[in-house]
Structures are given as structure tokens and as C-alpha cells.
Design a protein around this motif. Structure first.
Motif, PDB file in Angstrom:
ATOM      1  N   SER A  41       0.150  -5.243  16.492  1.00 52.70           N
ATOM      2  CA  SER A  41       1.511  -5.023  16.987  1.00 52.70           C
ATOM      3  C   SER A  41       1.547  -4.622  18.453  1.00 52.70           C
ATOM      4  O   SER A  41       2.591  -4.720  19.101  1.00 52.70           O
ATOM      5  CB  SER A  41       2.195  -3.942  16.138  1.00 52.70           C
ATOM      6  N   ARG A 101       0.278 -15.777   9.095  1.00 52.40           N
ATOM      7  CA  ARG A 101       1.241 -15.191   8.167  1.00 52.40           C
ATOM      8  C   ARG A 101       2.278 -14.366   8.931  1.00 52.40           C
ATOM      9  O   ARG A 101       1.967 -13.724   9.930  1.00 52.40           O
ATOM     10  CB  ARG A 101       0.534 -14.288   7.153  1.00 52.40           C
ATOM     11  N   SER A 102       3.498 -14.341   8.410  1.00 56.16           N
ATOM     12  CA  SER A 102       4.576 -13.606   9.076  1.00 56.16           C
ATOM     13  C   SER A 102       4.719 -12.179   8.552  1.00 56.16           C
ATOM     14  O   SER A 102       5.329 -11.334   9.198  1.00 56.16           O
ATOM     15  CB  SER A 102       5.906 -14.346   8.890  1.00 56.16           C
ATOM     16  N   GLU A 103       4.125 -11.903   7.384  1.00 56.18           N
ATOM     17  CA  GLU A 103       4.281 -10.575   6.785  1.00 56.18           C
ATOM     18  C   GLU A 103       3.538  -9.510   7.586  1.00 56.18           C
ATOM     19  O   GLU A 103       2.375  -9.681   7.954  1.00 56.18           O
ATOM     20  CB  GLU A 103       3.748 -10.592   5.349  1.00 56.18           C
ATOM     21  N   GLU A 104       4.213  -8.388   7.846  1.00 52.69           N
ATOM     22  CA  GLU A 104       3.593  -7.290   8.576  1.00 52.69           C
ATOM     23  C   GLU A 104       2.770  -6.429   7.624  1.00 52.69           C
ATOM     24  O   GLU A 104       3.224  -6.071   6.537  1.00 52.69           O
ATOM     25  CB  GLU A 104       4.649  -6.435   9.266  1.00 52.69           C
ATOM     26  N   CYS A 105       1.548  -6.118   8.033  1.00 57.52           N
ATOM     27  CA  CYS A 105       0.639  -5.308   7.228  1.00 57.52           C
ATOM     28  C   CYS A 105       0.296  -4.022   7.974  1.00 57.52           C
ATOM     29  O   CYS A 105       0.604  -3.872   9.163  1.00 57.52           O
ATOM     30  CB  CYS A 105      -0.642  -6.096   6.938  1.00 57.52           C
ATOM     31  N   ASN A 150      -3.439  -4.102   1.607  1.00 60.84           N
ATOM     32  CA  ASN A 150      -2.295  -5.001   1.728  1.00 60.84           C
ATOM     33  C   ASN A 150      -2.400  -6.123   0.701  1.00 60.84           C
ATOM     34  O   ASN A 150      -3.340  -6.936   0.767  1.00 60.84           O
ATOM     35  CB  ASN A 150      -2.246  -5.581   3.142  1.00 60.84           C
ATOM     36  N   ARG A 172      -0.407  -8.663  11.740  1.00 62.58           N
ATOM     37  CA  ARG A 172      -0.224  -9.864  10.929  1.00 62.58           C
ATOM     38  C   ARG A 172      -1.545 -10.614  10.957  1.00 62.58           C
ATOM     39  O   ARG A 172      -2.214 -10.649  11.984  1.00 62.58           O
ATOM     40  CB  ARG A 172       0.907 -10.736  11.474  1.00 62.58           C
ATOM     41  N   ARG A 174      -0.061  -1.681  12.946  1.00 61.67           N
ATOM     42  CA  ARG A 174       0.601  -2.751  12.199  1.00 61.67           C
ATOM     43  C   ARG A 174       0.032  -4.080  12.696  1.00 61.67           C
ATOM     44  O   ARG A 174      -0.298  -4.227  13.878  1.00 61.67           O
ATOM     45  CB  ARG A 174       2.118  -2.701  12.404  1.00 61.67           C
TER      46      ARG A 174
END
Length: 496
Positions: free
Chosen positions: A416, A387-391, A440, A383, A381
Motif C-alpha cells: 500500500s 488480485r484486487s482484494e486488499e490483504c 488471508n 494486494r 496492506r
């Protein structure tokens, strides 16, 4: 639930459609309430995938597992051969590399003994957890010179007690000779395992082949279980890069034109499957400098032999074309080996990849890469940028890439586990080790943002997971229409 006999699809040759047929059958069995799993004892492919445990298997078996609705596991593909040159391959056993071997050494020694027990053990573990197992063979079952060291075709069918379906590609021509020859060249005990013939990639009116079907059945004394028409409107990730040569290789107006550099040892080209379905994008594969010049975005993909591919790019003018595209304001993205190629140099002092100790790279990123013997394989995982969105993505690579002395540290992604990944120079020049980064939507939007004014109309975002499941269902529907499914169930419900 009734325990079903394993079902195996073998071929009259390579690229006859075994993988796709096996994928469709995994989906059908799941739809019909069973709990199937795919199995290919030995796969030769540059397209691989990282399991949740951080191990490696062939991408085709990961796709088949997805169609079956289960997580991928290395037991589904215990032996993976990843070609690193014309004559050598890296051997991945139960998800971990165990070294490089040349073809003669592998097929004449290793293939006969020590791997067979591993392959059979993997099948046994899988068959205890799933019902039924859908096996896939490799290449042609009629390679007489390889039968004594066979791990993946009829010797595997014999061990598994599988009902075998022979798949033939009628689009190639010579289907009668290829089917009859494939059957007749088998040892009697293996010939008895072949329970059906499937004619694949048929074009035209199937009624025109009714007489051909009867003739094949009379010749081989084996029923034809299906005549499956060629299709273009169902999109399933394919096993190897043979399919890339069939793609359109030119730019289009009204879309963002994305060129993927067609490397000789290109790996994990399924990194681009999601992007290829984006309605804003026209994606094509090429190593032609004129076609590269037409692209808005150039992606340098992964490579199983980075130094060999880098040498070829410098020799054939593609390296200069990529550098020129960057100067003209085009976007350049490198993934895995492509990321390594974008730096200033690639070094291999220990001969991990071969005999080339060092090559200057494209110089687009202020990085240097040193090849290392240990392969990194893991799902991850992350980012990207701020950006704050987890990919989601995964790593499969050998080598360590670092900024050159004096260069600013500028990672593209934050992982992560606390590590950083890749290098970001600006919005149009970046590299990463993360396969699957283009799955993503947020990263695709970021990559396409500089070209928003070139896109005609508005487009709804694509839910790629839903899209893939829709394609598996379409494939299952296609097979249900054109194969004798009751007969196949009869074959795998019997011990004969």
C-alpha cells in the motif's frame, strides 16, 4: 470501576503454561468488565509481532492483548531477546533493536542497570491506561545465579506490587519439589508476594489430587487457587517452538499436505496458525528429507539467523530435498528468511548475522540477498499478483532482496505504500517478506488451487478472527471451571 492490584503469573520452570494462563485471565477480566493489559518485562523468543506503530514485541504479548481486546503495544514487552546463536541474542528495546549481546555480557552488566528503568517506565505507562495489568514471568523464579540481575520475575513483582500466582506443570512430575523449592528459595520479601499456587496440565480425575492440594497448602502455607486440566481442543498461538516437536509429522490422504521446514532458528511460526486450522490442509513441521518428500507444498519459514540455517540445510540434505521437490512439481513458498534462502545467494559482508560472509542459496528464485543492519518492522496492506482484494500482513526483517542482473522483475505482492514485495516465478514457486500472508483466505485459496482434486468433499471457509475469539472464550471457560476465581479477585482487590 475499582482499581485492581496487578496479577502476576510466574513459573517453577519454562513451558509450564504461564503464557496461556495469562492469556485466559486477560480474557476473563475483559469479560467481567475490566480493561486489562498484559505485561512481560523481558521475553526471549523468536516469535515476534509488529505493532500498528511499526515496532516489535513478543508474539505472546500480542496474543494476550488480542484476548484482552486491545491493540498490542511495546510497553507490554519492553525488552525482547531474539537468539541468533547459542550464546548471542539481538536485544529489542521498546520495539527497536539496539544490538547483539552474548548471554554473559547481558545478564552480568546490561540487565542490572540501564534496562531496569526502561522496564519500570513501560509498566508505569501501561498501568496508567489499563486496569488491571496481568504480568508474566519468565522461566523459573528459582534461578539463584540470575536473581541479582532479574528484570522479569520477582523483582518486577515487587516493583509492581503484584499478587503473584506460582504456576507448576504437574505433567512433568516432581510437582511437590518444584513448588516447595520455588517458594522456599525466594528472599523473604519476595516469598510474601506469592499469594497462590496453580497446578497446570493435570491429567485424569482431579479428585485424586485433593490430598496433594492439602499437602501443598500445608507445606507452603499458600492456597492452591486452581488445578487446571490438560487440554487439546483449545487452540491458542503458543509462545515458542517447543510445541512444534509435539505435532504429527506425516502426510495424510484426502488433504493437501503442507510441510514447514523445521529450521534451527525458526521464527514467527505463528505464520502457519491459520493454515493449520484449514480443513483442507494437513500441516506438519519437519527437517526429515523423507517426510518432506511426502508434502505437496513445502514452506521455508522465517529465520533469525538465515545464513546459519542455510548452512545447516545444505549440510543435512534438506536443501537438496527441497530442490528435488521443486523439480517434481511440488509447490515451494518462502517467507522472510525462507524467501532469502530460496534465492541464488545470501551475502553478509558487514557481519550483521555473524561470521559467514556469503553462501550459495537454493537457486529456486533469480534473486540475491544482502544483509543490512537496519531492521524493517511495520504492518502493511497489500494486494498479491493481479488480485484486487486488499490483504494484511507485516514485515520484520533485516536484509534487501533483489532480482539478479538480467532477471525479470516479478513481484508477488504490491504494498500500500507503493513498494513491491517478494518474487513470483510461477504458481508453485514464490517468496515474500510478508509475515501473516497466510492469514488471508484469498492467498490460501491461491496456494491450494493446484491441488483442488486431492481435497475430499467441500469445506466452508474459516473466519479466522471469529475462530480466534471463540478459542479465547473457550480458554476463559476452561479456567473459570478449574480455578478459584473469587479468591483471585480477592487477592487483587487487596493491598496485603
Amino acid at each position: 470501576m475499582t482499581k485492581l492490584r496487578p496479577l502476576m503469573f510466574v513459573g517453577t520452570g519454562s513451558d509450564v503454561g504461564k503464557s496461556i494462563i495469562a492469556t485466559g485471565m486477560c480474557r476473563i477480566l475483559r469479560q467481567d468488565g475490566y480493561h486489562p493489559a498484559p505485561f512481560k518485562a523481558q521475553n526471549m523468543a523468536l516469535n515476534s509481532f509488529a505493532t500498528p506503530e511499526g515496532l516489535e514485541l513478543g508474539r505472546a504479548q500480542a496474543v494476550q492483548a488480542e484476548a484482552a481486546g486491545i491493540p498490542p503495544h511495546t510497553d507490554m514487552n519492553p525488552v525482547l531477546l531474539k537468539p541468533s546463536s547459542e550464546r548471542r541474542s539481538q536485544i529489542v528495546l521498546n520495539g527497536k533493536p539496539i544490538g547483539d549481546k552474548d548471554a554473559y555480557e547481558y545478564f552480568r552488566t546490561i540487565g542490572r542497570g540501564e534496562l531496569k528503568a526502561e522496564v519500570q517506565a513501560a509498566f508505569d505507562r501501561l498501568s496508567q491506561r489499563y486496569n488491571p495489568i496481568v504480568l508474566e514471568g519468565a522461566g523459573s523464579i528459582s534461578e539463584l545465579n540470575l536473581q541479582s540481575s532479574d528484570l522479569v520475575n520477582m523483582s518486577m513483582a515487587e516493583y509492581a506490587g503484584a499478587a503473584v500466582i506460582l504456576v507448576a506443570d504437574i505433567d512433568r512430575g516432581g510437582v511437590f519439589a518444584s513448588v516447595y523449592g520455588s517458594v522456599m528459595l525466594q528472599k523473604p520479601e519476595h516469598r510474601r508476594l506469592i499469594k497462590g499456587i496453580l497446578i497446570n496440565k493435570f491429567r485424569g480425575d482431579i479428585r485424586l489430587f485433593e490430598e496433594g492440594k492439602r499437602m501443598l497448602e500445608k507445606l507452603c502455607q499458600i492456597p492452591v487457587v486452581g488445578i487446571v486440566p490438560y487440554f487439546r481442543d483449545i487452540h491458542i498461538e503458543e509462545e515458542d517452538s517447543v510445541a512444534l516437536s509435539k505435532r504429527e509429522m506425516y502426510a495424510r490422504e484426502g488433504k493437501v499436505n503442507v510441510a514447514v521446514v523445521l529450521l534451527r532458528y525458526l521464527s514467527n511460526y505463528t505464520d502457519f496458525a491459520r493454515l493449520e486450522q484449514d480443513p483442507r490442509v494437513h500441516l506438519y513441521y519437519t527437517n526429515n528429507v523423507d517426510e518432506l518428500s511426502e508434502a505437496d507444498i513445502i514452506i521455508i519459514p522465517g529465520s533469525k539467523s538465515t545464513l546459519s540455517d542455510l548452512y545447516e540445510l545444505r549440510r543435512n540434505g534438506v536443501a537438496q530435498a527441497i530442490i528435488r521437490a521443486r523439480r517434481e512439481g511440488k509447490s515451494i513458498l518462502g517467507i522472510c528468511g525462507g524467501y532469502q534462502i530460496m534465492g541464488r545467494e545470501v551475502c553478509d559482508p558487514n557481519g550483521v548475522e555473524g561470521d559467514i560472509p556469503r553462501l550459495p542459496a537454493l537457486g529456486l528464485l533469480p534473486t540475491t540477498t544482502t544483509m543490512a543492519g537496519e531492521k524493517i518492522t511495520r504492518q502493511m496492506r497489500f494486494r498479491f499478483l493481479d488480485r484486487s482484494e486488499e490483504c494484511l500482513g507485516y514485515e520484520i526483517h533485516m536484509g534487501r532482496t533483489e532480482p539478479v542482473e538480467g532477471a525479470e522483475v516479478s513481484p508477488l505482492a504490491h504494498l500500500s505504500d507503493g513498494r513491491d514485495d517478494g518474487y513470483w516465478l510461477d504458481d508453485r514457486c514464490m517468496g515474500t517478506y510478508l509475515h501473516g500472508i497466510l492469514d488471508n483466505p484469498s492467498f490460501i485459496d491461491y496456494l491450494l488451487a493446484p491441488y483442488a482434486d486431492r481435497i475430499d468433499g467441500s469445506h466452508e471457509p474459516l473466519d479466522y478472527e471469529a475462530y480466534k475469539n471463540q478459542q479465547y472464550d473457550l480458554l476463559a471457560d476452561h479456567l473459570r471451571q478449574h480455578i478459584d476465581l473469587p479468591l483471585i479477585y480477592q487477592l487483587i482487590s487487596s493491598d496485603d
